[in-house]
Design an enzyme around this catalytic site. Structure first.
Site, PDB file in Angstrom:
ATOM      1  N   SER A 101       2.959 -43.277  -7.296  1.00  0.00           N
ATOM      2  CA  SER A 101       1.793 -43.593  -8.112  1.00  0.00           C
ATOM      3  C   SER A 101       1.271 -42.378  -8.859  1.00  0.00           C
ATOM      4  CB  SER A 101       0.683 -44.149  -7.206  1.00  0.00           C
ATOM      5  OG  SER A 101      -0.574 -44.060  -7.825  1.00  0.00           O
ATOM      6  N   GLY A 102       1.106 -42.504 -10.179  1.00  0.00           N
ATOM      7  CA  GLY A 102       0.482 -41.448 -10.958  1.00  0.00           C
ATOM      8  C   GLY A 102      -0.949 -41.203 -10.518  1.00  0.00           C
ATOM      9  N   CYS A 222      -7.085 -45.047 -16.008  1.00  0.00           N
ATOM     10  CA  CYS A 222      -6.606 -45.860 -14.894  1.00  0.00           C
ATOM     11  C   CYS A 222      -6.569 -47.321 -15.315  1.00  0.00           C
ATOM     12  CB  CYS A 222      -7.525 -45.682 -13.689  1.00  0.00           C
ATOM     13  SG  CYS A 222      -7.191 -46.823 -12.334  1.00  0.00           S
ATOM     14  N   GLY A 223      -5.577 -48.048 -14.847  1.00  0.00           N
ATOM     15  CA  GLY A 223      -5.424 -49.447 -15.237  1.00  0.00           C
ATOM     16  C   GLY A 223      -6.583 -50.332 -14.840  1.00  0.00           C
ATOM     17  N   HIS A 224      -7.425 -49.868 -13.921  1.00  0.00           N
ATOM     18  CA  HIS A 224      -8.548 -50.690 -13.465  1.00  0.00           C
ATOM     19  C   HIS A 224      -9.891 -50.085 -13.885  1.00  0.00           C
ATOM     20  CE1 HIS A 224      -6.151 -53.528 -11.128  1.00  0.00           C
ATOM     21  NE2 HIS A 224      -5.354 -52.506 -10.949  1.00  0.00           N
ATOM     22  N   ASN A 380       1.244 -55.144  -9.429  1.00  0.00           N
ATOM     23  CA  ASN A 380       0.424 -54.224  -8.665  1.00  0.00           C
ATOM     24  C   ASN A 380      -0.561 -55.002  -7.797  1.00  0.00           C
ATOM     25  OD1 ASN A 380      -1.285 -52.239  -7.724  1.00  0.00           O
ATOM     26  ND2 ASN A 380      -2.067 -51.633  -9.730  1.00  0.00           N
ATOM     27  N   SER A 382      -3.137 -54.399  -6.194  1.00  0.00           N
ATOM     28  CA  SER A 382      -3.966 -53.195  -6.237  1.00  0.00           C
ATOM     29  C   SER A 382      -5.107 -53.176  -5.227  1.00  0.00           C
ATOM     30  CB  SER A 382      -4.554 -53.039  -7.641  1.00  0.00           C
ATOM     31  OG  SER A 382      -5.443 -51.938  -7.680  1.00  0.00           O
ATOM     32  N   PRO A 383      -5.353 -52.003  -4.598  1.00  0.00           N
ATOM     33  CA  PRO A 383      -6.558 -51.845  -3.776  1.00  0.00           C
ATOM     34  C   PRO A 383      -7.837 -51.834  -4.613  1.00  0.00           C
ATOM     35  CG  PRO A 383      -4.886 -50.233  -3.178  1.00  0.00           C
ATOM     36  CD  PRO A 383      -4.452 -50.850  -4.473  1.00  0.00           C
ATOM     37  N   THR A 451      -0.215 -49.875  -4.867  1.00  0.00           N
ATOM     38  CA  THR A 451      -0.153 -48.531  -5.444  1.00  0.00           C
ATOM     39  C   THR A 451      -0.666 -47.458  -4.486  1.00  0.00           C
ATOM     40  OG1 THR A 451      -2.246 -49.127  -6.504  1.00  0.00           O
ATOM     41  CG2 THR A 451      -0.275 -49.116  -7.896  1.00  0.00           C
TER      42      THR A 451
END
Length: 531
Positions: A101-102, A222-224, A380, A382-383, A451
């Site tokens: 994960s980046g 960030c994607g989120h 993802n 995702s958390p 991630t």
């Protein structure tokens, strides 16, 4: 003849050919060391794991229950322990990968200290972590094989030929801990040349799969998080081609490219796409811009206008200079992004969503599959999602649609503990438990990943230990909460000296120095308390 015996025979031939110069070399020891170090370079790993991913992709196409999974890991030891645990509990690493994960690179691996997920960390940290992960996975191979070699020696010493044959079969059929890594290159860290150069380093370190996103490299978020800015398709495709060239240059012809679109949550673009004729890719991108019609007389100083559909229109531009997309176009843009990427070199797609909803994801994938029938998704888990609240609300909506009585529930407060154990919460938990299976079957998800799981598990376990150890429990907090569980659950790292390679080092001392070797694993080694 078995693999193990072949290796001994080859080593024996080499020793014999070199006469007295190799007289002190034991062919069986040499063979063991060779088997313990199967992969010599990162490129060997990339080629080997690319083949695994391609096989898994084919098997998923034939049967959607054959999906794959991974967990994000931020340190080699974490990745190693994950694969050791997978083998211990499930007997095989088949269809289990690692994710790099980046976000975790930025938060945990930068020399600047913790950073936001905005591509500000050193890009060299990415290939460095890939190399570190594979170093630890190879060491896991070496350690497990070493145990098998010792079992073989014991069986031979006891004259138990049946046991020796059984152990040798395990050695010959040994399954490596080395599995594919899907590695995050963020938005490519610059222009397409920068992307190509970094991709090469990642592949040379062992990456068989590289994930790249369509955000602007120097505006990456960030994607989120909010404020995401995408690039026109031509810019993104240039980077996909750069990664493909890197794979081909290094001989990893079946390397995997994962094209991620952030368009669902991105309302901005940095530039207007180049278009040469109506309906081309640039024109399709510009069609989503939020524009207002105008006449030449309405133009103001510094205005940017485009000719679209026979009219002059002015795209809405923010003070930052960024252009705005029309509201409600995110899903359509995602679909176009994915189709375009798959038609131009990507192997898998990744749609970053705002919630884990099989229906929403499947709706987009079905539209993509109308054009690219074998489209497959990396998703993802995702958390960043509140999984409990999201699925309780989904369960609430399903129950309401079915005519069930939901008057006992407040949809906006379903996270509250008082709802635990209710029929709604049990239904939600069942949906969470089956999310990956349902997503693989109904939404084209080939690969499910989390991630940042080990970021959160490290924080949680450390919090629990600190609470007790520095409080009334004292040492009991460690013994009861950690060590006792390690012993009873059979964790390999309870013998941390063995996990770190002390016994492998002792073997080498014996190989190199014979009876003169000073070994660490004697009677006074406290690790012997653990059996």
């Amino acid at each position: 003849m078995s693999t193990y015996q072949d290796a001994i025979k080859a080593a024996d031939k080499l020793v014999s050919e070199n006469g007295t110069a190799f007289a002190g070399i034991n062919p069986e020891y040499a063979a063991r060391m060779k088997l313990q170090n199967r992969f010599q370079t990162g490129l060997e790993i990339a080629k080997y794991t690319a083949g695994i991913m391609r096989k898994d992709m084919d098997e998923y196409d034939a049967d959607s229950s054959s999906y794959t999974q991974s967990l994000g890991c931020w340190h080699g030891f974490i990745g190693q322990q994950k694969l050791i645990a997978v083998k211990k509990h499930h007997g095989t690493t088949n269809k289990r990968y690692l994710y790099l994960s980046g976000w975790m690179i930025a938060a945990l691996r930068s020399e600047f200290g913790p950073l936001p997920d905005q591509s500000m960390h050193e890009k060299t940290s990415v290939p460095a972590l890939i190399e570190e992960l594979y170093t630890f996975l190879r060491q896991a191979d070496s350690r497990e094989l070493r145990h098998l070699f010792k079992e073989l020696d014991a069986a031979k010493a006891a004259g138990n030929s049946a046991k020796a044959e059984e152990v040798q079969s395990k050695i010959d059929n040994f399954e490596t801990h080395v599995v594919p890594i899907i590695a995050d290159i963020d938005a490519g860290f610059g222009n397409e040349e920068a992307t190509y150069l970094l991709a090469k380093k990642m592949i040379e370190a062992g990456a068989c799969a590289i994930q790249i996103e369509n955000q602007v490299s120097d505006e990456k978020q960030c994607g989120h998080q909010d404020g995401k800015v995408t690039v026109p398709h031509a810019d993104f495709l240039a980077k996909i081609r750069a990664v493909r060239y890197a794979f081909m240059e290094l001989g990893v012809d079946d390397g995997v490219i994962v094209a991620r679109t952030d368009s669902l949550g991105a309302g901005l673009t940095k530039q207007i796409a180049v278009t040469n004729e109506p309906g081309d890719l640039g024109d399709q991108y510009n069609e989503y811009l939020d524009c207002e019609e105008m006449t030449p007389g309405q133009m103001q100083n510094g205005d940017v206008v485009i000719h679209r559909g026979g009219q002059l229109v002015r795209p809405k531009r923010l003070p930052s200079g960024l252009f705005q997309f029309k509201e409600g176009t995110g899903e359509d843009r995602c679909v176009l992004d994915c189709i375009t990427s798959l038609q131009n070199g990507a192997d898998l797609i990744w749609i970053e969503t705002e919630k884990p909803h099989v229906g929403q994801i499947g709706g987009m994938v079905n539209r993509i599959r109308e054009v690219v029938p074998n489209a497959k998704l990396v998703y993802n888990n995702s958390p960043s999602f509140n999984w409990t609240l999201s699925f309780r609300q989904q369960a609430y909506d399903l129950m309401a649609e079915a005519g069930d009585d939901v008057s006992a529930y407040n949809r906006d407060e379903l996270m509250q503990e008082k709802y635990d154990g209710t029929p709604l919460s049990l239904k939600a938990d069942d949906m969470i438990q089956n999310f990956q299976r349902d997503g693989a079957r109904e939404a084209g998800i080939f690969h499910h990943l989390i991630t940042l799981p080990t970021y959160h598990t490290a924080a949680l376990s450390t919090d629990n230990l600190a609470q007790g150890y520095f409080g009334e429990e004292g040492m009991l907090a460690y013994v009861k909460g950690v060590q006792r569980k390690e012993i009873r659950q059979g964790l390999a790292c309870v013998k941390h000296q063995d996990m770190a390679g002390s016994n492998i080092g002792d073997d080498h001392k014996e190989y190199f120095s014979g009876d003169a070797a000073l070994k660490a694993a004697g009677e006074d080694n406290t690790m012997n308390q653990f059996g």
